[in-house]
Design an enzyme around this catalytic site. Structure first.
Site, mmCIF file in Angstrom:
data_model
loop_
_atom_site.group_PDB
_atom_site.id
_atom_site.type_symbol
_atom_site.label_atom_id
_atom_site.label_comp_id
_atom_site.label_asym_id
_atom_site.label_seq_id
_atom_site.Cartn_x
_atom_site.Cartn_y
_atom_site.Cartn_z
ATOM 1 N N ALA A 16 0.816 -1.206 0.131
ATOM 2 C CA ALA A 16 -0.021 0.038 -0.006
ATOM 3 C C ALA A 16 0.893 1.232 -0.029
ATOM 4 O O ALA A 16 2.030 1.152 0.493
ATOM 5 C CB ALA A 16 -0.949 -0.057 1.199
ATOM 6 N N GLY B 271 0.866 -5.918 1.194
ATOM 7 C CA GLY B 271 -0.151 -6.386 0.321
ATOM 8 C C GLY B 271 0.522 -6.902 -0.768
ATOM 9 O O GLY B 271 -0.229 -7.772 -1.316
ATOM 10 N N GLU C 177 0.973 -10.364 0.304
ATOM 11 C CA GLU C 177 -0.422 -11.060 0.702
ATOM 12 C C GLU C 177 -0.920 -11.439 -0.774
ATOM 13 O O GLU C 177 -1.583 -12.628 -0.839
ATOM 14 C CB GLU C 177 -1.210 -10.090 1.095
ATOM 15 C CG GLU C 177 -0.772 -9.882 2.760
ATOM 16 C CD GLU C 177 -1.770 -8.834 3.318
ATOM 17 O OE1 GLU C 177 -1.759 -7.955 3.185
ATOM 18 O OE2 GLU C 177 -2.077 -9.144 4.642
ATOM 19 N N GLU D 28 4.326 -4.425 7.937
ATOM 20 C CA GLU D 28 2.955 -3.595 8.421
ATOM 21 C C GLU D 28 3.391 -3.285 9.770
ATOM 22 O O GLU D 28 2.894 -1.954 10.254
ATOM 23 C CB GLU D 28 1.638 -4.188 8.213
ATOM 24 C CG GLU D 28 1.016 -4.290 6.878
ATOM 25 C CD GLU D 28 1.667 -5.409 6.109
ATOM 26 O OE1 GLU D 28 2.566 -5.977 6.480
ATOM 27 O OE2 GLU D 28 1.014 -5.745 5.155
#
Ligand code: NAI
Length: 733
Positions: free
Chosen positions: A76, A115, A118, A138
């Site tokens: 992100a 992300g 992920e 994160e």
């Protein structure tokens, strides 16, 4: 590589492309950064659309997802946090990929972070380039991986390894990722080509065993004991940061709940963190570090106006605690180093110590030894042909001045002369040289080869080129360099003074070192102020105070509590007079089992000493609560920070915050002292300082500075708007 003829190929390559339009058939939006920005929404929309098409088209047998420009996806874009999310959400997207009936392979080049990883975990296979780095960072931004990372990683690599990666945010190399089982294959060749080949080799095979969300989560037999131990360790090292603790809770949910419920729990925990002040602080700090790297000085010097001069050879003068660490840093970064001491004995000792440090470090990093780069000498003349000198002799102005005079005569014209002084006047040193424009401060922090911070101190006569060269040197040796103005103690040590003074005054008024330290440690400092003093040696400050003429008895023979017209606490001096220098003598504010001992124990002698001191001076001990300890210490420090901004010594609050987090143990999840003041509310900080100042009008450091008053009167603008107020002419303050 991405061809319109792709429909004829058995494998589609879905490109996550930077700055492209998602409606272009072959390209799907932006990679490398954003899931939430407009481009990011385009990336997700592109993936969703292309996946639907790929699954629909019968001739497509497999899919490869890759980034463009050699980067898979960096996750992100935190600049977009807090903005309303547009485009398809991430979690349904990764579920759609995982549920696909055709094999989906992630081709990981560059980075797969947050992300990005992920997304890769939702693919059925992962092929990484050998230079790729992967991770779920994160936690370093006060968050947890909120798109299934906490539920999938433990299912893939087991609970202990997943906990370690998620709670630290550590990046792993492709080789480690392969060893852990995060990726299926590592290649030195083109990872996209390898992924396409791989995808073709698995076409038609069952995917049942490839969907991580369907895996049972491995459950350690001693589940409760494992999590209890991890939680204890994480709480200890987190020092009040909530994200690492919440990450453990999310992984616990992966082990104890079915996948869908675990995902719900992950979402709840993510929301809690997302709205916490700590996430805001950590994200602010992330950008603060970037802001300080775009330095500028009041004279207009900055990267684009000031060109650094190349430095190949540097000298370090004085090989004590600091000079040794500085030499190690320089040698490791590939500089040729000339290391100078006074006499053979000191030189030999330093040489052995530096060699040992280099060997230990090379072993730890698996890097080659940097011995050959250092030449040792007992003569300053050895520095004749260097490009830059860093002086690190005793903190003694007369000695430093003499050395600067000699260096100015010995070194070739144009050599930059830098001092590692922790507080002395850079301009006074510059005045000893023929070229004062070549003189700057390079203030390292101990241990100099470990600590990330470097204050680059510009004097009124330092040239932009000299500042730029020192900043560049800092960068090359892996430091975060902050350009600061010249004043007593610069930024960090100047702010430390009122903080220390308040701690002393609190002892006079009735507190104990244990009480003060406990409050500061609960706030998040790794050590309270008195434990730090014991560690660094009480004699260091004593010498400075003696040189400043502060350590003199008053006319009655008692140690004076007024010096230079202001309240002064001689407590530290009195301890030194008793030979209590801290850990090195086994006694200081605490007692230790032996000289050099590390475990601080409460010392009844010290408590008796404080009682006698108060009685001698007619002071009546009062009960001091935690709030007062914290506010008096921190707000006095913050007040000095505002004074520093007002004086133009730091360019902005970010500079102060980075210095405090990296150099003084200020808890990162609290952003730094100036960010903390913003969070508390400037009006509240002002109000409390005013109150303490009224109660203790003679105690220095508590009178609110005019910039703080001005900001509060102006409606307490948020921290990113302070510069607008500061940059107005000082007459308006
Ligand atoms: P130190 O006492 O450990 O080492 C100073 C060294 O300089 C000694 O080895 C001494 O033999 C050598 N020296 C003295 N005169 C010399 C000369 N004429 N030529 C060559 N070498 C000479 O001191 P330390 O702690 O390394 O401090 C050095 C400087 O760094 C001081 O200015 C101090 O304020 C500053 N500093 C110290 C920090 C610390 O935590 N110790 C942190 C940041 C800055």
């Amino acid at each position: 590589m991405c061809r319109a003829s792709l429909p004829f190929s058995a494998t589609w390559k879905l490109y996550l492309e930077r700055n492209s339009r998602c409606n272009v058939f072959r390209r799907i939006g932006t990679a490398g950064s954003t899931w939430w920005s407009p481009q990011c929404a385009a990336v997700r929309q592109g993936i969703v659309d292309m996946m639907h098409r790929a699954l629909r088209e019968p001739e497509v047998k497999s899919v490869v997802i890759c980034g463009q420009d050699g980067k898979f996806c960096g996750g992100a874009d935190i600049r977009e946090f807090g903005a309303k999310m547009s485009g398809p959400p991430l979690v349904p997207m990764i579920h759609m990929i995982e549920a696909a009936a055709k094999p989906v392979v992630a081709a990981i080049e560059g980075v797969a972070l947050g992300g990005g990883l992920e997304l890769a975990l939702s693919c059925h296979y992962r092929i990484a380039h050998s230079k790729a780095r992967l991770g779920l960072p994160e936690v370093t931004l006060g968050l947890l991986p909120g798109a299934g990372g906490t539920q999938r990683l433990p299912r893939l690599i087991g609970v202990p390894a997943a906990l370690e990666l998620i709670t630290t945010g550590r990046h792993v190399t492709a080789a480690e990722a392969l060893q852990l089982g995060i990726v299926d294959e590592v290649t030195d060749q083109n990872a996209v080509d390898a992924a396409v080949k791989f995808a073709q080799s698995v076409e038609g095979k069952s995917l049942d065993a490839r969907r991580i969300g369907t895996f049972p989560c491995p459950r350690p037999p001693d589940l409760d004991a494992v999590f209890e131990k991890v939680m204890k360790e994480v709480r200890r090292s987190a020092r009040g940061a909530i994200a690492p603790v919440t990450c453990v809770q999310a992984v616990h949910a992966a082990v104890t709940l079915p996948y869908a419920k675990g995902m719900e729990r992950e979402r709840e925990l993510f929301s809690t963190l997302f709205t916490s002040g700590q996430a805001r602080a950590l994200q602010y700090y992330f950008f603060a570090q970037r802001a300080v790297s775009r330095w500028s000085t009041p004279s207009g010097a900055r990267w684009d106006t000031s060109k650094p001069r190349p430095v190949r050879k540097a000298a370090v003068i004085g090989l004590g605690t600091m000079g040794r660490g500085i030499s190690v840093s320089l040698a490791q970064a590939g500089f040729s180093v000339v290391a100078v001491e006074t006499q053979e004995k000191q030189l030999l000792e330093a040489k052995q110590a530096v060699s040992g440090m280099l060997e230990r470090d090379a072993k730890r990093r698996g890097a080659p030894l940097a011995h050959g780069n250092i030449k040792y000498s007992c003569s300053l003349k050895a520095a004749a042909d260097v490009d830059l000198v860093i002086e690190a002799v005793f903190e003694d102005m007369a000695l430093k001045k003499a050395i600067f005079r000699q260096l100015s005569a010995i070194c070739k014209p144009g050599t930059f002369l830098c001092s590692n002084t922790s507080a002395l006047d850079i301009d006074e040193l510059a005045s000893q040289t023929q070229s004062p424009e070549l003189v700057v401060g390079m203030h390292f922090f101990a241990p100099a080869h470990v600590m990330k911070l470097l204050e680059v101190v510009y004097g009124p006569r330092s040239s932009p080129e000299a500042v730029a060269t020192a900043m560049q040197m800092g960068k090359k040796i892996g430091k975060v360099s902050v350009a600061v103005g010249n004043c007593r103690g610069f930024v960090g040590n100047r702010m430390l003074k009122p903080y220390l003074e308040q701690a002393f005054f609190l002892l006079e008024e009735g507190a104990t070192p244990e009480q003060v330290d406990q409050v500061l440690e609960e706030f998040g400092f790794p050590m309270g102020v008195f434990k730090v003093s014991d560690l660094s040696g009480l004699d260091v400050g004593w010498k400075v105070r003696k040189a400043d003429g502060l350590v003199v008895p008053d006319s009655t023979g008692k140690s004076a509590r007024i010096q230079g017209g202001r309240r002064y606490s001689p407590l530290g001096d009195l301890l030194c007079e008793q030979g209590r220098f801290g850990q090195k003598t086994g006694r200081g504010w605490y007692q230790y089992d032996k000289p050099g001992g590390r475990v601080a124990k409460s010392d009844p002698w010290l408590h008796r000493f404080l009682e006698e001191y108060r009685a001698r001076h007619g002071l009546v001990a009062r009960r001091i609560d935690q709030q007062e300890v914290l506010e008096r210490c921190l707000y006095a420090l913050i007040n000095e920070g505002f004074q520093i901004l007002q004086d133009g010594i730091a360019a902005g609050p970010e500079d102060i915050d980075v210095i405090y987090v990296l150099g003084y143990g200020w808890p990162r999840h609290r952003g730094g002292p100036m960010f903390f003041a913003d969070m508390v509310g400037l009006d509240k900080v002002l109000d409390r300082l005013e109150r303490y100042h009224q109660l203790h009008p003679d105690v220095p450091g508590l009178k609110p500075c005019s910039l703080l008053r001005k900001l509060a009167a102006g409606g307490c603008p948020p921290i990113h708007r302070w510069r607008e107020v500061i940059q107005k002419p000082h007459s308006q303050l």
